[in-house]
Design a protein around this motif. Structure first.
Motif, PDB file in Angstrom:
ATOM      1  N   LEU A   1       0.825  -1.208   0.000  1.00 18.80           N
ATOM      2  CA  LEU A   1       0.000   0.000   0.000  1.00 18.80           C
ATOM      3  C   LEU A   1       0.861   1.261   0.000  1.00 18.80           C
ATOM      4  CD1 LEU A   1      -2.765  -1.089   2.519  1.00 18.80           C
ATOM      5  CD2 LEU A   1      -3.088  -0.579   0.099  1.00 18.80           C
ATOM      6  N   LEU A   2       1.975   1.236   0.720  1.00 15.37           N
ATOM      7  CA  LEU A   2       2.876   2.386   0.731  1.00 15.37           C
ATOM      8  C   LEU A   2       3.435   2.659  -0.662  1.00 15.37           C
ATOM      9  CD1 LEU A   2       4.537   4.549   2.241  1.00 15.37           C
ATOM     10  CD2 LEU A   2       6.276   2.777   2.575  1.00 15.37           C
ATOM     11  N   GLN A   3       3.896   1.626  -1.337  1.00 13.27           N
ATOM     12  CA  GLN A   3       4.459   1.812  -2.677  1.00 13.27           C
ATOM     13  C   GLN A   3       3.387   2.267  -3.670  1.00 13.27           C
ATOM     14  OE1 GLN A   3       7.627   1.812  -3.540  1.00 13.27           O
ATOM     15  NE2 GLN A   3       8.107   1.458  -1.393  1.00 13.27           N
ATOM     16  N   MET A   4       2.190   1.698  -3.568  1.00 14.16           N
ATOM     17  CA  MET A   4       1.115   2.106  -4.463  1.00 14.16           C
ATOM     18  C   MET A   4       0.729   3.568  -4.231  1.00 14.16           C
ATOM     19  SD  MET A   4      -1.134  -1.403  -4.239  1.00 14.16           S
ATOM     20  CE  MET A   4      -2.530  -0.831  -5.157  1.00 14.16           C
ATOM     21  N   ALA A   5       0.656   3.978  -2.956  1.00 17.17           N
ATOM     22  CA  ALA A   5       0.276   5.354  -2.636  1.00 17.17           C
ATOM     23  C   ALA A   5       1.365   6.336  -3.067  1.00 17.17           C
ATOM     24  CB  ALA A   5       0.001   5.489  -1.143  1.00 17.17           C
ATOM     25  N   ARG A   6       2.631   5.974  -2.883  1.00 16.33           N
ATOM     26  CA  ARG A   6       3.723   6.850  -3.324  1.00 16.33           C
ATOM     27  C   ARG A   6       3.668   7.060  -4.837  1.00 16.33           C
ATOM     28  NH1 ARG A   6       9.393   5.694  -2.126  1.00 16.33           N
ATOM     29  NH2 ARG A   6       9.643   7.931  -2.152  1.00 16.33           N
ATOM     30  N   THR A   7       3.478   5.980  -5.567  1.00 13.98           N
ATOM     31  CA  THR A   7       3.416   6.081  -7.024  1.00 13.98           C
ATOM     32  C   THR A   7       2.218   6.928  -7.458  1.00 13.98           C
ATOM     33  OG1 THR A   7       4.451   3.916  -7.218  1.00 13.98           O
ATOM     34  CG2 THR A   7       3.319   4.760  -9.160  1.00 13.98           C
ATOM     35  N   GLN A   8       1.071   6.669  -6.853  1.00 14.53           N
ATOM     36  CA  GLN A   8      -0.129   7.442  -7.203  1.00 14.53           C
ATOM     37  C   GLN A   8       0.043   8.912  -6.825  1.00 14.53           C
ATOM     38  OE1 GLN A   8      -2.739   5.918  -8.822  1.00 14.53           O
ATOM     39  NE2 GLN A   8      -3.423   8.011  -9.170  1.00 14.53           N
TER      40      GLN A   8
ATOM     41  N   VAL B   1       0.547  14.629  -8.114  1.00 14.44           N
ATOM     42  CA  VAL B   1       1.221  15.909  -7.885  1.00 14.44           C
ATOM     43  C   VAL B   1       1.728  16.484  -9.197  1.00 14.44           C
ATOM     44  CG1 VAL B   1       3.268  16.957  -6.839  1.00 14.44           C
ATOM     45  CG2 VAL B   1       1.769  15.535  -5.486  1.00 14.44           C
ATOM     46  N   VAL B   2       2.170  15.639 -10.102  1.00  9.00           N
ATOM     47  CA  VAL B   2       2.613  16.122 -11.412  1.00  9.00           C
ATOM     48  C   VAL B   2       1.420  16.687 -12.180  1.00  9.00           C
ATOM     49  CG1 VAL B   2       3.502  15.380 -13.650  1.00  9.00           C
ATOM     50  CG2 VAL B   2       4.628  14.636 -11.563  1.00  9.00           C
ATOM     51  N   ASP B   3       0.257  16.002 -12.080  1.00  9.31           N
ATOM     52  CA  ASP B   3      -0.940  16.471 -12.791  1.00  9.31           C
ATOM     53  C   ASP B   3      -1.543  17.717 -12.148  1.00  9.31           C
ATOM     54  OD1 ASP B   3      -0.610  14.364 -14.508  1.00  9.31           O
ATOM     55  OD2 ASP B   3      -2.092  13.078 -13.516  1.00  9.31           O
ATOM     56  N   GLN B   4      -1.606  17.755 -10.810  1.00 14.40           N
ATOM     57  CA  GLN B   4      -2.231  18.869 -10.093  1.00 14.40           C
ATOM     58  C   GLN B   4      -1.292  19.334  -8.981  1.00 14.40           C
ATOM     59  OE1 GLN B   4      -5.761  17.126  -8.548  1.00 14.40           O
ATOM     60  NE2 GLN B   4      -6.552  16.561 -10.536  1.00 14.40           N
ATOM     61  N   PRO B   5      -0.302  20.147  -9.297  1.00 19.13           N
ATOM     62  CA  PRO B   5       0.687  20.516  -8.283  1.00 19.13           C
ATOM     63  C   PRO B   5       0.149  21.398  -7.164  1.00 19.13           C
ATOM     64  CG  PRO B   5       1.140  21.633 -10.355  1.00 19.13           C
ATOM     65  CD  PRO B   5       0.004  20.698 -10.602  1.00 19.13           C
ATOM     66  N   ASN B   6      -0.924  22.121  -7.364  1.00 21.45           N
ATOM     67  CA  ASN B   6      -1.413  23.043  -6.335  1.00 21.45           C
ATOM     68  C   ASN B   6      -2.749  22.590  -5.737  1.00 21.45           C
ATOM     69  OD1 ASN B   6       0.774  24.756  -6.623  1.00 21.45           O
ATOM     70  ND2 ASN B   6      -0.191  25.862  -8.316  1.00 21.45           N
ATOM     71  N   SER B   7      -2.918  21.311  -5.527  1.00 21.12           N
ATOM     72  CA  SER B   7      -4.171  20.822  -4.948  1.00 21.12           C
ATOM     73  C   SER B   7      -4.087  20.917  -3.416  1.00 21.12           C
ATOM     74  CB  SER B   7      -4.427  19.383  -5.391  1.00 21.12           C
ATOM     75  OG  SER B   7      -3.432  18.533  -4.868  1.00 21.12           O
ATOM     76  N   ASN B   8      -5.115  20.415  -2.738  1.00 22.03           N
ATOM     77  CA  ASN B   8      -5.116  20.472  -1.272  1.00 22.03           C
ATOM     78  C   ASN B   8      -3.986  19.600  -0.697  1.00 22.03           C
ATOM     79  OD1 ASN B   8      -6.132  17.988  -1.884  1.00 22.03           O
ATOM     80  ND2 ASN B   8      -8.015  18.210  -0.730  1.00 22.03           N
ATOM     81  N   HIS B   9      -3.781  19.680   0.586  1.00 21.83           N
ATOM     82  CA  HIS B   9      -2.627  19.035   1.197  1.00 21.83           C
ATOM     83  C   HIS B   9      -2.952  17.699   1.858  1.00 21.83           C
ATOM     84  CE1 HIS B   9       0.127  22.265   0.356  1.00 21.83           C
ATOM     85  NE2 HIS B   9      -0.849  23.116   0.668  1.00 21.83           N
ATOM     86  N   ALA B  10      -3.982  17.031   1.405  1.00 22.56           N
ATOM     87  CA  ALA B  10      -4.301  15.685   1.878  1.00 22.56           C
ATOM     88  C   ALA B  10      -5.001  14.938   0.749  1.00 22.56           C
ATOM     89  CB  ALA B  10      -5.187  15.733   3.105  1.00 22.56           C
ATOM     90  N   LEU B  11      -4.546  13.741   0.493  1.00 23.50           N
ATOM     91  CA  LEU B  11      -5.147  12.895  -0.536  1.00 23.50           C
ATOM     92  C   LEU B  11      -5.503  11.554   0.082  1.00 23.50           C
ATOM     93  CD1 LEU B  11      -2.615  13.571  -3.427  1.00 23.50           C
ATOM     94  CD2 LEU B  11      -4.924  14.478  -3.234  1.00 23.50           C
ATOM     95  N   THR B  12      -6.606  10.981  -0.367  1.00 27.53           N
ATOM     96  CA  THR B  12      -7.035   9.682   0.128  1.00 27.53           C
ATOM     97  C   THR B  12      -7.106   8.721  -1.054  1.00 27.53           C
ATOM     98  OG1 THR B  12      -8.332  10.720   1.857  1.00 27.53           O
ATOM     99  CG2 THR B  12      -8.839   8.433   1.358  1.00 27.53           C
ATOM    100  N   TYR B  13      -6.511   7.564  -0.869  1.00 30.14           N
ATOM    101  CA  TYR B  13      -6.504   6.542  -1.910  1.00 30.14           C
ATOM    102  C   TYR B  13      -7.148   5.268  -1.370  1.00 30.14           C
ATOM    103  CZ  TYR B  13      -2.966   9.591  -3.963  1.00 30.14           C
ATOM    104  OH  TYR B  13      -2.299  10.667  -4.468  1.00 30.14           O
TER     105      TYR B  13
ATOM    106  N   ILE C   1       9.859  12.881  -0.741  1.00 30.20           N
ATOM    107  CA  ILE C   1      10.038  12.437  -2.121  1.00 30.20           C
ATOM    108  C   ILE C   1      10.263  13.640  -3.015  1.00 30.20           C
ATOM    109  CG2 ILE C   1       8.601  10.390  -1.822  1.00 30.20           C
ATOM    110  CD1 ILE C   1       6.490  11.818  -3.556  1.00 30.20           C
ATOM    111  N   THR C   2      10.807  13.326  -4.167  1.00 32.33           N
ATOM    112  CA  THR C   2      10.974  14.301  -5.236  1.00 32.33           C
ATOM    113  C   THR C   2      10.276  13.725  -6.468  1.00 32.33           C
ATOM    114  OG1 THR C   2      13.110  14.914  -4.334  1.00 32.33           O
ATOM    115  CG2 THR C   2      12.634  15.598  -6.597  1.00 32.33           C
ATOM    116  N   PRO C   3       9.104  14.241  -6.814  1.00 34.90           N
ATOM    117  CA  PRO C   3       8.397  13.695  -7.979  1.00 34.90           C
ATOM    118  C   PRO C   3       9.138  14.005  -9.279  1.00 34.90           C
ATOM    119  CG  PRO C   3       6.997  15.244  -6.764  1.00 34.90           C
ATOM    120  CD  PRO C   3       8.345  15.273  -6.144  1.00 34.90           C
ATOM    121  N   ASP C   4       8.934  13.166 -10.248  1.00 34.55           N
ATOM    122  CA  ASP C   4       9.545  13.352 -11.563  1.00 34.55           C
ATOM    123  C   ASP C   4       8.642  14.262 -12.390  1.00 34.55           C
ATOM    124  OD1 ASP C   4      11.554  11.588 -10.824  1.00 34.55           O
ATOM    125  OD2 ASP C   4      10.399   9.862 -11.538  1.00 34.55           O
ATOM    126  N   TYR C   5       9.110  15.445 -12.658  1.00 32.25           N
ATOM    127  CA  TYR C   5       8.360  16.362 -13.525  1.00 32.25           C
ATOM    128  C   TYR C   5       8.835  16.163 -14.948  1.00 32.25           C
ATOM    129  CZ  TYR C   5       6.821  18.771  -9.343  1.00 32.25           C
ATOM    130  OH  TYR C   5       6.253  19.071  -8.149  1.00 32.25           O
TER     131      TYR C   5
END
Length: 124
Positions: free
Chosen positions: A56-63, A68-80, A119-123
């Motif tokens: 679950l950790l790896q899946m959530a990190r990838t998602q 974040v690449v698609d929506q860099p300025n969204s809210n500061h909590a995501l639920t998967y 993390i550092t996302p890949d832009y």
């Protein structure tokens, strides 16, 4: 004529103490093995839960990286919601390409685990 030992021909139960000793020994061994087997079952269940948490950790990190690449300025909590459980990712942006993440992982069996990560996302 052969000499017979009197204590082996006596009908007062020469063999009974040995039989009782071996039966008690067998019961002790069986009880110990049952306890070991139950411990192995618990260990296997815990390892399965740990594997689910790591998955679950790896899946959530990838998602998260994709979101974040698609929506860099969204809210500061995501639920998967994943097949093995749910993950809540709370994050703060440290710099343009660095994020501090706080994962709250709950598996389908109810186990909960919290992990902090950067993390550092890949832009692209």
């Amino acid at each position: 004529m052969k000499n017979t030992l009197s204590f082996t021909t006596d009908q007062q139960g020469f063999v009974l103490p040995y039989v009782l000793f071996f039966i008690a020994l067998a019961l002790i061994i069986m009880t110990a093995n049952i306890g070991l087997y139950q411990n192995e079952i618990r260990i296997t269940e815990n390892q399965t839960e740990q594997l689910k948490i790591e998955t679950l950790l790896q899946m959530a990190r990838t998602q998260f990286k994709e979101d974040v690449v698609d929506q860099p300025n969204s809210n500061h909590a995501l639920t998967y919601a994943f097949p093995y459980g749910d993950v809540i990712v709370e994050y703060t942006q440290l710099s343009e390409k660095k994020y501090h993440l706080y994962f709250t992982i709950r598996t389908d069996t109810g186990a909960t685990h919290n992990i902090m990560d950067r993390i550092t996302p890949d832009y692209e």
